[in-house]
Design a protein around this motif. Structure first.
Motif, short mmCIF file in Angstrom:
data_model
loop_
_atom_site.label_atom_id
_atom_site.label_comp_id
_atom_site.label_asym_id
_atom_site.label_seq_id
_atom_site.Cartn_x
_atom_site.Cartn_y
_atom_site.Cartn_z
N ILE A 24 0.70 -1.08 -0.12
CA ILE A 24 -0.13 0.02 0.04
C ILE A 24 0.86 1.16 0.08
CG2 ILE A 24 -1.71 1.23 1.28
CD1 ILE A 24 -2.94 -1.36 0.03
N PHE A 25 2.13 1.27 1.02
CA PHE A 25 2.61 2.40 1.05
C PHE A 25 3.56 2.68 -0.09
CE2 PHE A 25 1.48 2.65 5.44
CZ PHE A 25 0.73 3.94 5.64
N ILE A 26 4.41 1.81 -0.45
CA ILE A 26 5.27 1.68 -1.40
C ILE A 26 5.09 1.81 -2.88
CG2 ILE A 26 7.63 0.94 -2.25
CD1 ILE A 26 8.24 0.19 0.84
N ALA A 215 -0.48 14.51 7.12
CA ALA A 215 -1.02 13.58 6.00
C ALA A 215 0.02 13.60 4.72
CB ALA A 215 -2.10 14.66 5.21
N LEU A 216 -0.18 12.53 4.30
CA LEU A 216 0.73 11.72 3.22
C LEU A 216 2.22 11.70 3.43
CD1 LEU A 216 -0.64 13.93 0.07
CD2 LEU A 216 -0.98 11.67 0.48
N ILE A 217 2.48 11.60 4.93
CA ILE A 217 3.89 11.84 5.27
C ILE A 217 4.67 10.65 4.79
CG2 ILE A 217 3.34 10.30 7.46
CD1 ILE A 217 5.97 13.28 6.66
N MET A 218 4.04 9.40 4.80
CA MET A 218 4.86 8.07 4.25
C MET A 218 4.96 8.37 2.78
SD MET A 218 5.80 6.03 6.43
CE MET A 218 5.62 5.46 8.13
N ASN A 219 4.00 8.61 2.14
CA ASN A 219 3.74 8.73 0.88
C ASN A 219 5.16 9.97 0.29
OD1 ASN A 219 1.22 8.83 1.69
ND2 ASN A 219 1.01 7.45 -0.03
N ARG A 220 4.95 10.97 0.95
CA ARG A 220 5.95 12.04 0.62
C ARG A 220 7.38 11.42 0.89
NH1 ARG A 220 4.47 16.95 4.00
NH2 ARG A 220 3.21 15.80 5.21
N MET A 221 7.76 10.88 1.76
CA MET A 221 9.18 10.29 2.18
C MET A 221 9.62 9.30 1.20
SD MET A 221 9.12 10.22 6.29
CE MET A 221 9.12 11.43 7.23
N LEU A 337 -8.55 16.87 4.92
CA LEU A 337 -8.18 18.11 4.84
C LEU A 337 -6.79 18.44 4.64
CD1 LEU A 337 -9.03 21.09 4.50
CD2 LEU A 337 -8.94 21.31 7.29
N GLY A 338 -5.93 17.62 5.53
CA GLY A 338 -4.44 17.76 5.32
C GLY A 338 -3.71 17.29 3.91
N GLN A 339 -4.45 16.27 3.63
CA GLN A 339 -4.03 15.61 2.19
C GLN A 339 -4.32 16.53 1.15
OE1 GLN A 339 -3.43 12.12 1.39
NE2 GLN A 339 -4.18 10.70 3.01
N LEU A 340 -5.45 17.35 0.92
CA LEU A 340 -5.86 18.30 0.21
C LEU A 340 -4.67 19.45 0.11
CD1 LEU A 340 -9.82 18.31 0.21
CD2 LEU A 340 -8.17 17.25 -1.54
N VAL A 341 -4.65 19.89 1.39
CA VAL A 341 -3.68 21.32 1.77
C VAL A 341 -2.14 20.78 1.26
CG1 VAL A 341 -2.72 22.80 3.27
CG2 VAL A 341 -5.33 22.31 3.26
N ILE A 342 -1.60 19.68 1.83
CA ILE A 342 -0.40 19.45 1.48
C ILE A 342 0.20 19.04 0.07
CG2 ILE A 342 1.38 17.60 2.09
CD1 ILE A 342 0.26 17.85 5.01
N SER A 343 -0.89 18.32 -0.72
CA SER A 343 -0.70 17.93 -1.87
C SER A 343 -0.67 19.28 -2.73
CB SER A 343 -1.76 17.15 -2.49
OG SER A 343 -2.96 17.71 -2.34
N LYS A 344 -1.33 20.27 -2.56
CA LYS A 344 -1.63 21.43 -3.24
C LYS A 344 -0.41 22.16 -3.03
CE LYS A 344 -5.29 21.77 -5.60
NZ LYS A 344 -5.36 21.96 -6.74
N ILE A 345 0.24 22.27 -1.61
CA ILE A 345 1.69 22.89 -1.35
C ILE A 345 2.75 22.24 -2.08
CG2 ILE A 345 3.30 23.23 0.42
CD1 ILE A 345 0.87 23.59 2.30
N SER A 354 6.17 21.88 1.61
CA SER A 354 5.10 20.72 2.24
C SER A 354 5.49 20.19 3.58
CB SER A 354 4.83 19.85 1.23
OG SER A 354 6.02 18.71 1.02
N PHE A 355 6.97 20.02 3.57
CA PHE A 355 7.60 19.34 4.76
C PHE A 355 7.91 20.40 6.10
CE2 PHE A 355 9.11 16.07 1.85
CZ PHE A 355 8.74 15.17 2.56
N TYR A 356 8.13 21.75 5.50
CA TYR A 356 8.27 22.62 6.75
C TYR A 356 6.81 22.94 7.24
CZ TYR A 356 12.73 23.45 4.42
OH TYR A 356 14.09 23.40 3.79
N PHE A 357 5.96 23.13 6.29
CA PHE A 357 4.37 23.36 6.74
C PHE A 357 3.89 22.30 7.76
CE2 PHE A 357 -0.12 22.36 6.50
CZ PHE A 357 -0.83 23.54 6.50
#
Length: 380
Positions: A24-26, A215-221, A337-345, A354-357
């Motif tokens: 799922i994650f990778i 939100a999306l932290i694993m995906n982003r990393m 809400l975090g998913q939407l905001v962070i993906s836009k950032i 996105s990481f700093y936020f």
């Protein structure tokens, strides 16, 4: 009722049922990223289960309180495994979203019944120990499964096969659910204590803000290391399973050493350490240092999670399914809400921002907890 020596079937189910965590994650993250190279499409895929949490969770939890929890758990697990097997056959991103929706629907039926079943069948004085044992089984299963599936993909280069095998293993985990005893009498209390209800509301707020922040932290990393640090998929998998697997196992072995540490302190240390990692993640080029910091915050986070979940479950009695549902739904809304905001950032302002936020939100959350009355965090 389950006895301590009867936990084995439930723990075996957790072991086999989490072989697909790495998939799922990778695989799913990189599968979607390779097709679109757009973080919003990844966010949508991982938002679908969360949206189902908010729309369906309460109904399924109410159903669980009225019907046989075991039957609903089994139906949910079987449906989830079937639709996971179909992921790799998606000919479009929209078909994939459809399969994710159906898998998530059955997974929610499973989860909405399983959590109250555990709450009702594990003795309170054994609950924290059970959580620790469960975390070990989940971590070992996810780690071994991840390595196995990573090698399977490396050997076959076939994503459909990886998803099929994952689904079959999840289906196999149903065998141990069939061995569980059904509980007809649901555990109740005439009236919950007001202090317990107030604590549930406050801890829900904390986890909702945290869900928004990470939100999306694993995906982003995973995507950042693979796409921007040029770490191979195999090594990304290795890093993920070292951090996720070993930190969970260590937390489950070390948690008793934190009995004298207040939950308030543990939450602050957990969120601050996560904030530091997220600030450093795109700055440090030495991957070993990044992994070390990531490992540390996962370890502290996992230990904190054992204590907070123990108190959450001790605080709920009547209509356990519905009460836990309210807790999950509120956190899910923050995560969506975090998913939407962070993906836009990520797509608009850049990866680092996105990481700093996320880091700033976690620091603010730490200050909120710091100035909260200490007695609100005392362990039962």
């Amino acid at each position: 009722m389950l006895k301590k020596d009867k936990y084995e079937n439930l723990l075996k189910h957790f072991y086999w049922g989490n072989f697909d965590t790495g998939v799922i994650f990778i695989f799913l993250s990189l599968f979607i990223w390779d097709k679109t190279e757009n973080m919003i499409t990844v966010a949508i895929a991982f938002s679908i289960p969360i949206i189902i949490d908010t729309l369906i969770d309460y109904f399924f939890s109410y159903l669980s309180d009225k019907k046989s929890r075991i039957k609903l758990i089994i139906i949910g697990n079987i449906g989830s495994s079937i639709f996971l097997s179909l992921y790799g056959f998606s000919i479009s991103i929209y078909m994939l979203y459809g399969f994710i929706f159906l898998k998530s629907l059955f997974a929610k039926l499973y989860q909405s019944s399983l959590q109250p079943y555990i709450r009702e069948n594990i003795e309170e004085h054994e609950y924290m120990e059970f959580i620790a044992k469960r975390n070990i089984k989940i971590s070992v299963g996810a780690s071994i499964g991840g390595f196995t599936l990573m090698f399977l993909y490396g050997f076959t280069q076939s994503l459909p096969l990886v998803f099929i095998v994952s689904g079959l293993i999840e289906l196999y985990s149903t065998v141990y659910l069939l061995k569980l005893n059904d509980t007809k009498a649901h555990r109740k209390k005439t009236k919950e204590d007001l202090i317990d209800l107030d604590w549930i509301k406050y801890i829900t707020l904390i986890y909702t803000i945290e869900g928004f922040a990470i939100a999306l932290i694993m995906n982003r990393m995973i995507i950042y290391m693979h796409e921007f640090q040029k770490v191979s998929m195999q090594n990304v998998g290795l890093i993920f399973f070292i951090v996720y697997g070993i930190s969970n196992i260590m937390a489950s072995k070390l948690y008793k050493g934190f009995n004298k540490t207040s939950l308030k302190t543990m939450l602050i240390v957990s969120f601050v350490s996560q904030a530091i990692l997220l600030t450093l993640f795109t700055i440090i080029n030495q991957i070993y240092i990044v992994v070390a910091v990531w490992f540390f915050f996962e370890l502290v986070s996992n230990i904190t999670d054992i204590y907070s979940r123990d108190k959450i479950n001790r605080s709920i009695f009547t209509n356990i399914g519905k009460k836990l549902s309210k807790f999950r739904i509120t956190i899910a809304l923050g995560n969506v809400l975090g998913q939407l905001v962070i993906s836009k950032i990520w797509d608009g302002l850049g990866v680092s921002i996105s990481f700093y936020f996320s880091s700033v939100v976690l620091i603010i959350l730490s200050f909120i907890i710091l100035f909260k009355n200490n007695k609100d965090f005392e362990k039962n």
